[in-house]
Scaffold this motif. Structure first.
Motif, PDB file in Angstrom:
ATOM      1  N   SER A 137      23.900  79.897  23.823  1.00 14.03           N
ATOM      2  CA  SER A 137      25.252  79.345  23.899  1.00 14.03           C
ATOM      3  C   SER A 137      25.238  77.818  23.833  1.00 14.03           C
ATOM      4  O   SER A 137      24.261  77.168  24.202  1.00 14.03           O
ATOM      5  N   THR A 138      26.352  77.252  23.391  1.00 16.23           N
ATOM      6  CA  THR A 138      26.522  75.796  23.429  1.00 16.23           C
ATOM      7  C   THR A 138      27.045  75.321  24.781  1.00 16.23           C
ATOM      8  O   THR A 138      27.179  74.126  25.001  1.00 16.23           O
ATOM      9  N   VAL A 139      27.343  76.264  25.678  1.00 19.10           N
ATOM     10  CA  VAL A 139      27.918  75.934  26.988  1.00 19.10           C
ATOM     11  C   VAL A 139      26.820  75.967  28.051  1.00 19.10           C
ATOM     12  O   VAL A 139      26.103  76.970  28.196  1.00 19.10           O
ATOM     13  N   LEU A 140      26.689  74.898  28.790  1.00 19.80           N
ATOM     14  CA  LEU A 140      25.620  74.762  29.772  1.00 19.80           C
ATOM     15  C   LEU A 140      25.613  75.883  30.797  1.00 19.80           C
ATOM     16  O   LEU A 140      24.563  76.476  31.083  1.00 19.80           O
ATOM     17  N   SER A 141      26.770  76.207  31.376  1.00 15.45           N
ATOM     18  CA  SER A 141      26.807  77.212  32.436  1.00 15.45           C
ATOM     19  C   SER A 141      26.340  78.579  31.939  1.00 15.45           C
ATOM     20  O   SER A 141      25.728  79.342  32.689  1.00 15.45           O
ATOM     21  N   ASP A 142      26.597  78.908  30.682  1.00  5.24           N
ATOM     22  CA  ASP A 142      26.106  80.174  30.128  1.00  5.24           C
ATOM     23  C   ASP A 142      24.587  80.236  30.235  1.00  5.24           C
ATOM     24  O   ASP A 142      24.007  81.238  30.656  1.00  5.24           O
ATOM     25  N   ARG A 143      23.960  79.173  29.831  1.00 10.24           N
ATOM     26  CA  ARG A 143      22.493  79.136  29.835  1.00 10.24           C
ATOM     27  C   ARG A 143      21.933  79.163  31.255  1.00 10.24           C
ATOM     28  O   ARG A 143      20.955  79.868  31.530  1.00 10.24           O
ATOM     29  N   LEU A 144      22.528  78.412  32.148  1.00  8.69           N
ATOM     30  CA  LEU A 144      22.023  78.354  33.515  1.00  8.69           C
ATOM     31  C   LEU A 144      22.149  79.702  34.208  1.00  8.69           C
ATOM     32  O   LEU A 144      21.230  80.147  34.916  1.00  8.69           O
ATOM     33  N   GLU A 145      23.283  80.358  34.040  1.00  2.00           N
ATOM     34  CA  GLU A 145      23.477  81.665  34.667  1.00  2.00           C
ATOM     35  C   GLU A 145      22.536  82.703  34.063  1.00  2.00           C
ATOM     36  O   GLU A 145      21.967  83.537  34.779  1.00  2.00           O
ATOM     37  N   LEU A 177      43.191  84.202  35.904  1.00  2.00           N
ATOM     38  CA  LEU A 177      43.246  85.509  36.546  1.00  2.00           C
ATOM     39  C   LEU A 177      42.004  86.331  36.194  1.00  2.00           C
ATOM     40  O   LEU A 177      41.420  86.999  37.051  1.00  2.00           O
ATOM     41  N   ARG A 178      41.576  86.261  34.924  1.00  2.00           N
ATOM     42  CA  ARG A 178      40.362  86.989  34.528  1.00  2.00           C
ATOM     43  C   ARG A 178      39.148  86.481  35.290  1.00  2.00           C
ATOM     44  O   ARG A 178      38.267  87.261  35.668  1.00  2.00           O
ATOM     45  N   ALA A 179      39.082  85.183  35.517  1.00  5.55           N
ATOM     46  CA  ALA A 179      37.938  84.611  36.238  1.00  5.55           C
ATOM     47  C   ALA A 179      37.883  85.130  37.668  1.00  5.55           C
ATOM     48  O   ALA A 179      36.813  85.487  38.170  1.00  5.55           O
ATOM     49  N   VAL A 180      39.021  85.173  38.347  1.00  4.70           N
ATOM     50  CA  VAL A 180      39.062  85.701  39.711  1.00  4.70           C
ATOM     51  C   VAL A 180      38.684  87.181  39.703  1.00  4.70           C
ATOM     52  O   VAL A 180      37.858  87.647  40.500  1.00  4.70           O
ATOM     53  N   ALA A 181      39.287  87.936  38.790  1.00  7.82           N
ATOM     54  CA  ALA A 181      39.023  89.370  38.724  1.00  7.82           C
ATOM     55  C   ALA A 181      37.551  89.651  38.430  1.00  7.82           C
ATOM     56  O   ALA A 181      36.967  90.594  38.972  1.00  7.82           O
ATOM     57  N   ALA A 182      36.941  88.829  37.579  1.00  5.22           N
ATOM     58  CA  ALA A 182      35.527  89.036  37.243  1.00  5.22           C
ATOM     59  C   ALA A 182      34.646  88.888  38.473  1.00  5.22           C
ATOM     60  O   ALA A 182      33.710  89.680  38.676  1.00  5.22           O
ATOM     61  N   ALA A 211      28.887  86.676  35.123  1.00  2.82           N
ATOM     62  CA  ALA A 211      27.429  86.644  35.253  1.00  2.82           C
ATOM     63  C   ALA A 211      27.010  86.692  36.712  1.00  2.82           C
ATOM     64  O   ALA A 211      26.061  87.390  37.082  1.00  2.82           O
ATOM     65  N   ARG A 212      27.735  85.983  37.561  1.00  2.65           N
ATOM     66  CA  ARG A 212      27.398  85.952  38.977  1.00  2.65           C
ATOM     67  C   ARG A 212      27.655  87.301  39.634  1.00  2.65           C
ATOM     68  O   ARG A 212      26.878  87.740  40.491  1.00  2.65           O
ATOM     69  N   ALA A 213      28.710  87.966  39.230  1.00  2.00           N
ATOM     70  CA  ALA A 213      28.997  89.295  39.774  1.00  2.00           C
ATOM     71  C   ALA A 213      27.996  90.327  39.257  1.00  2.00           C
ATOM     72  O   ALA A 213      27.499  91.171  40.012  1.00  2.00           O
ATOM     73  N   LEU A 214      27.694  90.254  37.970  1.00  2.00           N
ATOM     74  CA  LEU A 214      26.781  91.227  37.366  1.00  2.00           C
ATOM     75  C   LEU A 214      25.355  91.034  37.865  1.00  2.00           C
ATOM     76  O   LEU A 214      24.554  91.983  37.872  1.00  2.00           O
ATOM     77  N   LYS A 215      25.037  89.845  38.306  1.00  2.00           N
ATOM     78  CA  LYS A 215      23.693  89.590  38.827  1.00  2.00           C
ATOM     79  C   LYS A 215      23.379  90.501  40.010  1.00  2.00           C
ATOM     80  O   LYS A 215      22.278  91.058  40.108  1.00  2.00           O
TER      81      LYS A 215
END
Length: 349
Positions: free
Chosen positions: A258-266, A190-195, A227-231
């Motif tokens: 971050s150790t998470v790939l998507s964090d770095r890419l975004e 739900l947080r992901a959708v809301a974000a 990150a995508r919304a804040l962009k």
């Protein structure tokens, strides 16, 4: 400016599929590993990490993601490990191994939200699902251009744009609830959708404040959508000084560690906008906190993921885009990166 599209696209679905394969250890024929990329390891030798990882190029994924991570975390000085498989490099998987070392750079996350009473209206969930499906098709067709000039994404692809316009209307109708759910709802889905929907809220200042918190959510999918919304809001702030908006780049810079790939890419995508628009504060923060992370990313063998970091480093170093592109096309990436490293070291003397 047109930016690449964002959302739960086919690439994201494939990544989720591969993560499920890692977690479940499926039997039978599995995709082969083409490349293993280790990042975040400054003091721990890559050879030691590869040894305890127990897989190599040409082989299959670890039977258990969690067990492989635990073996790596058993190495002296390693605090956290994260495995993620990406499809594909010349038809084979790219296995990313993110490392956090004791005393090293760390991306600090929030504690998980606990409000189990929060829920989004069914029409919001349905509209997001419709957008995700439209984006899946647009991704397959390579039709991913978007316009960020209004502070949120509006894609050229007609089905995606229609779905996004529906999200605009719903974000206006349910703005307080959407912003609250993005940071306080107990359910991470739900947080992901809301974000993501929060990016379409009319009050961009309030949305930015909520999304800055969501950038440090404990769930990667929430951080990715935030990150995508804040962009979009950051682009509006950077290009419309009269908007009164200012999106601080601090947490995007920290995401590079971050150790998470998507964090770095975004993070690279958003920070490239700051540097492109001449934001000296963002450039200074990157140089102070994340140069090492950018250099290791720019050296990744998977070129699709290496290129954005390479271009960002070049821009930080004042190298013309044409020169960067020429060196890249000529296979002289390492030569240019070594030159940049010498340049940074000379500045620190």
């Amino acid at each position: 400016m047109k930016e690449g599209a964002h959302g739960a696209g086919e690439a994201g679905r494939m990544r989720i599929l591969m993560l499920a394969t890692l977690a479940a250890g499926l039997l039978g024929a599995q995709p082969r590993i083409g490349v293993i990329e280790i990042f975040g390891a400054r003091r721990t030798p890559a050879e030691r990490i590869r040894k305890v990882l127990g897989v190599s190029e040409g082989g299959t994924l670890p039977r258990s993601k969690s067990e492989a991570e635990e073996r790596i975390e058993g190495l002296d000085g390693v605090v956290r490990a994260n495995l993620e498989a990406w499809c594909c490099e010349q038809g084979r998987l790219v296995l990313y191994v993110g490392i956090e070392e004791r005393g090293g750079a760390r991306f600090e996350l929030r504690t998980p939200p606990q409000d189990e009473t929060l829920a989004l209206p069914g029409e919001v969930m349905e509209a997001y699902a419709a957008f995700a499906e439209a984006l899946r098709q647009a991704t397959a067709e390579g039709d991913l251009e978007e316009d960020l000039s209004r502070g949120h994404s509006l894609m050229r692809n007609v089905p995606c744009r229609v779905a996004q316009q529906r999200l605009e209307a719903l974000a206006e109708l349910h703005e307080p609830l959407v912003l609250k759910a993005a940071v306080e709802a107990a359910d991470p889905d739900l947080r992901a959708v809301a974000a993501y929907v929060a990016g379409y809220a009319p009050d961009k200042g309030a949305a930015a404040a909520a999304l800055q918190l969501a950038l440090r959510d404990p769930e990667p999918a929430v951080r990715r959508n935030a990150a995508r919304a804040l962009k979009g809001i950051a682009w509006l702030a950077l290009t419309r000084r009269d908007s009164g908006l200012r999106v601080q780049p601090t947490w995007f810079v920290e995401m590079l560690n971050s150790t998470v790939l998507s964090d770095r890419l975004e993070a690279v995508q958003v920070l490239s906008m700051y540097v492109e628009r001449g934001d000296a504060g963002a450039a200074a923060q990157i140089r102070e906190r994340a140069l090492a992370a950018l250099f290791e990313m720019a050296r990744w063998q998977h070129l699709e993921h290496a290129l954005p970091a390479y271009l960002l480093l070049g821009a930080l170093g004042g190298i013309a885009e044409e020169e960067l592109e020429t060196a890249w096309a000529a296979g002289e990436r390492e030569k240019l990166l070594a030159r940049l490293e010498r340049q940074w070291k000379a500045r620190l003397r």
